[in-house]
Write a protein that holds these residues in place. Structure first.
Motif, PDB file in Angstrom:
ATOM      1  N   LYS A 145      83.685  42.370   7.235  1.00  0.00           N
ATOM      2  CA  LYS A 145      84.931  42.105   7.949  1.00  0.00           C
ATOM      3  C   LYS A 145      85.703  40.958   7.324  1.00  0.00           C
ATOM      4  O   LYS A 145      85.101  39.997   6.844  1.00  0.00           O
TER       5      LYS A 145
ATOM      6  N   LEU B 150      88.172  38.208   8.788  1.00  0.00           N
ATOM      7  CA  LEU B 150      88.777  37.614   9.976  1.00  0.00           C
ATOM      8  C   LEU B 150      89.910  36.710   9.502  1.00  0.00           C
ATOM      9  O   LEU B 150      89.709  35.882   8.610  1.00  0.00           O
TER      10      LEU B 150
ATOM     11  N   VAL C 182     101.653  44.201   9.653  1.00  0.00           N
ATOM     12  CA  VAL C 182     100.649  45.217   9.996  1.00  0.00           C
ATOM     13  C   VAL C 182     100.786  46.465   9.118  1.00  0.00           C
ATOM     14  O   VAL C 182      99.784  46.945   8.567  1.00  0.00           O
TER      15      VAL C 182
ATOM     16  N   LYS D  49      97.772  47.668   6.691  1.00  0.00           N
ATOM     17  CA  LYS D  49      97.131  48.970   6.948  1.00  0.00           C
ATOM     18  C   LYS D  49      96.968  49.802   5.680  1.00  0.00           C
ATOM     19  O   LYS D  49      96.229  50.792   5.679  1.00  0.00           O
TER      20      LYS D  49
ATOM     21  N   PHE E 157      91.211  47.991  12.177  1.00  0.00           N
ATOM     22  CA  PHE E 157      92.086  46.821  12.121  1.00  0.00           C
ATOM     23  C   PHE E 157      92.497  46.538  13.558  1.00  0.00           C
ATOM     24  O   PHE E 157      93.204  47.319  14.183  1.00  0.00           O
ATOM     25  N   THR E 158      91.995  45.450  14.090  1.00  0.00           N
ATOM     26  CA  THR E 158      92.354  45.065  15.451  1.00  0.00           C
ATOM     27  C   THR E 158      92.872  43.628  15.433  1.00  0.00           C
ATOM     28  O   THR E 158      92.602  42.868  14.507  1.00  0.00           O
ATOM     29  N   TYR E 159      93.613  43.290  16.469  1.00  0.00           N
ATOM     30  CA  TYR E 159      94.023  41.891  16.579  1.00  0.00           C
ATOM     31  C   TYR E 159      94.149  41.499  18.042  1.00  0.00           C
ATOM     32  O   TYR E 159      94.214  42.356  18.929  1.00  0.00           O
TER      33      TYR E 159
ATOM     34  N   VAL F 219      94.290  36.333  16.090  1.00  0.00           N
ATOM     35  CA  VAL F 219      93.089  36.614  15.302  1.00  0.00           C
ATOM     36  C   VAL F 219      93.118  38.084  14.911  1.00  0.00           C
ATOM     37  O   VAL F 219      93.215  38.956  15.779  1.00  0.00           O
TER      38      VAL F 219
ATOM     39  N   GLU G 154      91.161  41.232  12.750  1.00  0.00           N
ATOM     40  CA  GLU G 154      89.854  41.605  12.216  1.00  0.00           C
ATOM     41  C   GLU G 154      90.008  42.926  11.475  1.00  0.00           C
ATOM     42  O   GLU G 154      90.399  43.940  12.058  1.00  0.00           O
TER      43      GLU G 154
ATOM     44  N   MET H  52      90.391  43.631  -1.306  1.00  0.00           N
ATOM     45  CA  MET H  52      91.057  42.352  -1.529  1.00  0.00           C
ATOM     46  C   MET H  52      91.630  42.251  -2.940  1.00  0.00           C
ATOM     47  O   MET H  52      92.654  41.604  -3.158  1.00  0.00           O
TER      48      MET H  52
ATOM     49  N   LEU I 249      84.445  35.374  20.218  1.00  0.00           N
ATOM     50  CA  LEU I 249      84.161  34.892  18.864  1.00  0.00           C
ATOM     51  C   LEU I 249      83.742  33.430  18.980  1.00  0.00           C
ATOM     52  O   LEU I 249      84.434  32.639  19.624  1.00  0.00           O
TER      53      LEU I 249
ATOM     54  N   LEU J 231      86.666  31.705  21.033  1.00  0.00           N
ATOM     55  CA  LEU J 231      87.907  32.459  21.217  1.00  0.00           C
ATOM     56  C   LEU J 231      87.617  33.716  22.029  1.00  0.00           C
ATOM     57  O   LEU J 231      86.756  34.517  21.665  1.00  0.00           O
TER      58      LEU J 231
ATOM     59  N   CYS K 137      88.885  37.200  23.068  1.00  0.00           N
ATOM     60  CA  CYS K 137      89.840  38.119  22.447  1.00  0.00           C
ATOM     61  C   CYS K 137      89.891  39.464  23.160  1.00  0.00           C
ATOM     62  O   CYS K 137      88.876  40.143  23.287  1.00  0.00           O
TER      63      CYS K 137
ATOM     64  N   ALA L 227      90.983  42.436  22.113  1.00  0.00           N
ATOM     65  CA  ALA L 227      91.414  43.005  20.825  1.00  0.00           C
ATOM     66  C   ALA L 227      91.918  44.430  20.992  1.00  0.00           C
ATOM     67  O   ALA L 227      91.314  45.237  21.695  1.00  0.00           O
ATOM     68  N   ARG L 228      93.037  44.709  20.331  1.00  0.00           N
ATOM     69  CA  ARG L 228      93.599  46.065  20.374  1.00  0.00           C
ATOM     70  C   ARG L 228      93.840  46.555  18.952  1.00  0.00           C
ATOM     71  O   ARG L 228      94.030  45.749  18.036  1.00  0.00           O
ATOM     72  N   PRO L 229      93.858  47.867  18.760  1.00  0.00           N
ATOM     73  CA  PRO L 229      94.097  48.400  17.422  1.00  0.00           C
ATOM     74  C   PRO L 229      95.486  47.992  16.908  1.00  0.00           C
ATOM     75  O   PRO L 229      96.453  47.981  17.681  1.00  0.00           O
ATOM     76  N   ALA L 230      95.544  47.666  15.647  1.00  0.00           N
ATOM     77  CA  ALA L 230      96.819  47.252  15.042  1.00  0.00           C
ATOM     78  C   ALA L 230      97.712  48.479  14.843  1.00  0.00           C
ATOM     79  O   ALA L 230      97.247  49.601  14.764  1.00  0.00           O
TER      80      ALA L 230
END
Lengths: 101, 101
Positions: A3, A5, A26, A30, A38-40, A56, A58, A71, B5, B94, B96, B98-101
């Protein structure tokens, strides 16, 4: 699970951050090759109130090798470069080879 | 997915931290009611080298309601109190949604 972060520091202009993040960043992130999820979230502190980070994100990959490839890809470099456009306050990026506890 | 987290600051004694974390803290945290998954990692920075945090733990729950129940349970209070025993350098926690982007 491998992951990335990304812990974004509190922005000076949260509205501008939100707009750019959702509409521009986003979609760029993606495109990372091998991205599995991909969550935030906008994190809260346990006692309530604002913590050190505003948002945040992830990003999960099948393996550390896949994460590294993402990357180092053109898409990965574009996503990293884009962060400077909407988060001048900076972000902490953590590369995690997460294993079950 | 609702997540806690926990970002542990760099410890003065990494060996002692590791031993306590694996042998004592993980078993205590695993007792949290409603815990769906619990992973951890020793994060790297993108450019290599040591980042601000020594260890990142992620505890996932079905919902924010389940997460809140876990934190307010006897087991949640025990886990939170235990952190002081092995991480005097502190940790950022933290919460969170979290939701899908």
């Amino acid at each position: 699970m491998a992951k990335i972060l990304v812990l974004y520091n509190q922005p000076a202009d949260a509205g501008a951050f939100d707009r750019y993040y959702v509409r521009s960043h986003v979609p760029i992130a993606k495109k990372l090759p091998g991205l599995k999820s991909f969550t935030y979230a906008k994190p809260a502190s346990p006692g309530g109130g604002t913590g050190p980070y505003y948002l945040v994100a992830e990003l999960a990959f099948e393996s550390m090798a896949a994460l590294q490839r993402a990357m180092e890809s053109d898409e990965g470099r574009a996503a990293a470069a884009d962060v400077g456009k909407f988060a001048p306050e900076g972000a902490v990026v953590l590369i995690c080879d997460a294993r079950p506890a």
